[in-house]
Design a protein around this motif. Structure first.
Motif, short mmCIF file in Angstrom:
data_model
loop_
_atom_site.label_atom_id
_atom_site.label_comp_id
_atom_site.label_asym_id
_atom_site.label_seq_id
_atom_site.Cartn_x
_atom_site.Cartn_y
_atom_site.Cartn_z
N PHE A 90 -34.05 5.05 -11.09
CA PHE A 90 -35.28 5.25 -10.23
C PHE A 90 -36.37 4.50 -10.64
O PHE A 90 -36.71 4.65 -11.86
CB PHE A 90 -35.62 6.65 -9.65
CG PHE A 90 -34.40 7.30 -8.87
CD1 PHE A 90 -33.33 7.91 -9.59
CD2 PHE A 90 -34.60 7.26 -7.54
CE1 PHE A 90 -32.22 8.51 -9.08
CE2 PHE A 90 -33.35 8.02 -6.84
CZ PHE A 90 -32.29 8.73 -7.69
N TYR A 142 -40.79 5.18 -9.82
CA TYR A 142 -41.58 5.82 -9.35
C TYR A 142 -43.01 5.43 -9.63
O TYR A 142 -43.06 5.05 -10.71
CB TYR A 142 -41.72 7.42 -9.37
CG TYR A 142 -40.45 8.24 -8.77
CD1 TYR A 142 -39.30 8.34 -9.16
CD2 TYR A 142 -40.90 8.66 -7.47
CE1 TYR A 142 -38.33 9.12 -8.68
CE2 TYR A 142 -39.68 9.47 -6.80
CZ TYR A 142 -38.48 9.71 -7.24
OH TYR A 142 -37.58 10.46 -7.04
N GLN A 152 -47.20 6.48 -9.82
CA GLN A 152 -48.22 7.71 -9.80
C GLN A 152 -49.61 7.24 -9.98
O GLN A 152 -50.00 6.81 -10.66
CB GLN A 152 -47.92 8.66 -11.04
CG GLN A 152 -48.63 9.71 -10.77
CD GLN A 152 -48.38 11.06 -12.10
OE1 GLN A 152 -48.19 10.31 -13.05
NE2 GLN A 152 -48.43 12.10 -11.63
N PHE A 202 -43.16 5.18 -13.51
CA PHE A 202 -42.21 5.97 -14.43
C PHE A 202 -40.85 5.43 -13.84
O PHE A 202 -40.35 5.35 -12.61
CB PHE A 202 -42.15 7.58 -13.95
CG PHE A 202 -43.17 8.20 -14.36
CD1 PHE A 202 -44.36 8.35 -13.65
CD2 PHE A 202 -43.39 8.65 -15.83
CE1 PHE A 202 -45.58 9.19 -14.12
CE2 PHE A 202 -44.28 9.28 -16.09
CZ PHE A 202 -45.45 9.44 -15.42
N CYS A 249 -30.73 9.60 -13.20
CA CYS A 249 -30.06 10.77 -12.69
C CYS A 249 -28.96 11.16 -13.41
O CYS A 249 -28.08 10.44 -13.62
CB CYS A 249 -29.58 10.42 -11.18
SG CYS A 249 -29.20 12.05 -10.13
N GLN A 265 -29.83 16.25 -11.95
CA GLN A 265 -31.25 16.17 -12.60
C GLN A 265 -31.73 14.74 -12.91
O GLN A 265 -31.00 13.84 -13.32
CB GLN A 265 -31.68 17.21 -13.65
CG GLN A 265 -31.14 18.57 -13.29
CD GLN A 265 -31.12 19.35 -14.72
OE1 GLN A 265 -32.09 19.16 -15.39
NE2 GLN A 265 -30.70 20.57 -14.56
N LEU A 266 -32.88 14.55 -12.72
CA LEU A 266 -33.86 13.15 -13.00
C LEU A 266 -34.42 13.48 -14.59
O LEU A 266 -35.00 14.57 -14.89
CB LEU A 266 -34.76 13.10 -12.08
CG LEU A 266 -34.48 12.51 -10.84
CD1 LEU A 266 -35.58 12.34 -9.85
CD2 LEU A 266 -33.59 11.07 -10.92
N PHE A 306 -36.94 11.49 -16.94
CA PHE A 306 -37.97 10.62 -16.72
C PHE A 306 -38.23 9.93 -18.11
O PHE A 306 -38.15 10.66 -19.22
CB PHE A 306 -39.27 11.42 -16.41
CG PHE A 306 -39.07 11.56 -14.63
CD1 PHE A 306 -38.55 12.69 -14.06
CD2 PHE A 306 -39.71 10.59 -14.10
CE1 PHE A 306 -38.52 13.14 -13.05
CE2 PHE A 306 -39.43 10.90 -12.54
CZ PHE A 306 -39.04 12.08 -12.08
N GLY A 307 -38.74 8.67 -18.08
CA GLY A 307 -39.27 8.02 -19.35
C GLY A 307 -40.82 8.58 -19.17
O GLY A 307 -41.18 9.37 -18.46
N LYS A 308 -41.54 8.27 -20.44
CA LYS A 308 -42.91 8.87 -20.21
C LYS A 308 -43.84 7.90 -19.49
O LYS A 308 -45.18 8.27 -19.61
CB LYS A 308 -43.38 9.02 -22.03
CG LYS A 308 -42.41 9.70 -22.76
CD LYS A 308 -42.83 10.00 -24.22
CE LYS A 308 -42.29 10.95 -24.86
NZ LYS A 308 -42.85 11.00 -26.32
#
Lengths: 118, 117
Positions: free
Chosen positions: B35, B37, B39, B91, B95, B104-105, B107-109
């Motif tokens: 994914f 995203y 922000q 981001f 998954c 659960q996902l 995430f990278g930083k």
């Protein structure tokens, strides 16, 4: 409009106090999640719930508690045991593996609550 | 172990330039989803794209495009003709199966993109 709401936008906690963050969704999603975000960091999973009356610990559950009494609501309590609670908290929801039965369902996020310690 | 690495912490570009955000992932699963995203400063994460491990076709959506290369475990994101409204933290997430029918996902930083007018 369908979506996820979080309240309050800002929350202040005193030492030794428990505080509760609200998360409500009207997307008819089964699954809900709580994440914590620290500056310059990615999101880390605190708790998640795949269905009403059931929830599981995520990677950083210590010092937090949740309940899932209604499908629409998944409140997060930050207890006094959480020694470093200052962070941005994000709630998310997804259709749910139980209904969709598929890996990789998309999670949709709320606007977040910023928690600060006085 | 599952891991997502976004090596670029911050990027600045001048408006109308193209920019690519890198994402490298690690997983032992043969089936997985990736994914992206966005922000914005308001804080809410906005879903951009989901891609499964069996679909290596590149995808284009307006000024956005994604290049998925399984051979290099990368899922890079390109913004063409960047605009000031693209300024945000982006981001990449993977998954993963966490047991008992739950996913659960990871995430990278994140990569902070600043587009300068």
């Amino acid at each position: 409009d369908g979506g996820i709401t979080q309240s309050p936008k800002y929350l202040f906690r005193k030492e030794g106090q428990n505080v509760t963050l609200s998360c409500e969704q009207n997307l008819n999603h089964d699954a809900m999640y709580w994440y914590r975000q620290d500056p310059g960091q990615g999101l880390r999973l605190i708790y998640y719930s795949q269905i009403v009356n059931d929830f599981q610990k995520g990677d950083i559950a210590e010092g937090y508690s949740v309940s899932r009494e209604k499908k629409e609501s998944f409140p997060l309590t930050v207890t006094s045991a959480q020694k470093n609670p200052t962070a941005f908290y994000l709630c998310a929801s997804s259709i749910g593996f139980i209904r969709q039965g598929k890996l990789g369902e998309t999670q949709y996020f709320g606007p977040g609550t910023r928690l600060l310690v006085l | 172990a599952q891991k997502v690495t976004q090596a670029q912490t911050e990027i600045s570009v001048v408006e109308k330039e193209d920019v690519t955000l890198d994402c490298v992932y690690e997983t032992r699963d043969t089936t997985y989803y990736l994914f992206w995203y966005k922000q914005p400063p308001s804080g809410e994460l906005v879903f951009l794209i989901r891609r499964n491990s069996f679909d290596e076709q590149n995808e284009i959506s307006g000024r956005y495009s994604w290049n998925f290369q399984k051979s290099t475990s990368s899922f890079n994101f390109t913004i063409t003709a960047s605009q000031v409204v693209d300024s945000a933290v982006y981001f990449c997430a993977l998954c993963r199966y966490s047991g008992a029918g739950s996913y659960q996902l990871t995430f990278g930083k994140g990569t902070k993109l600043s587009v300068i007018p």
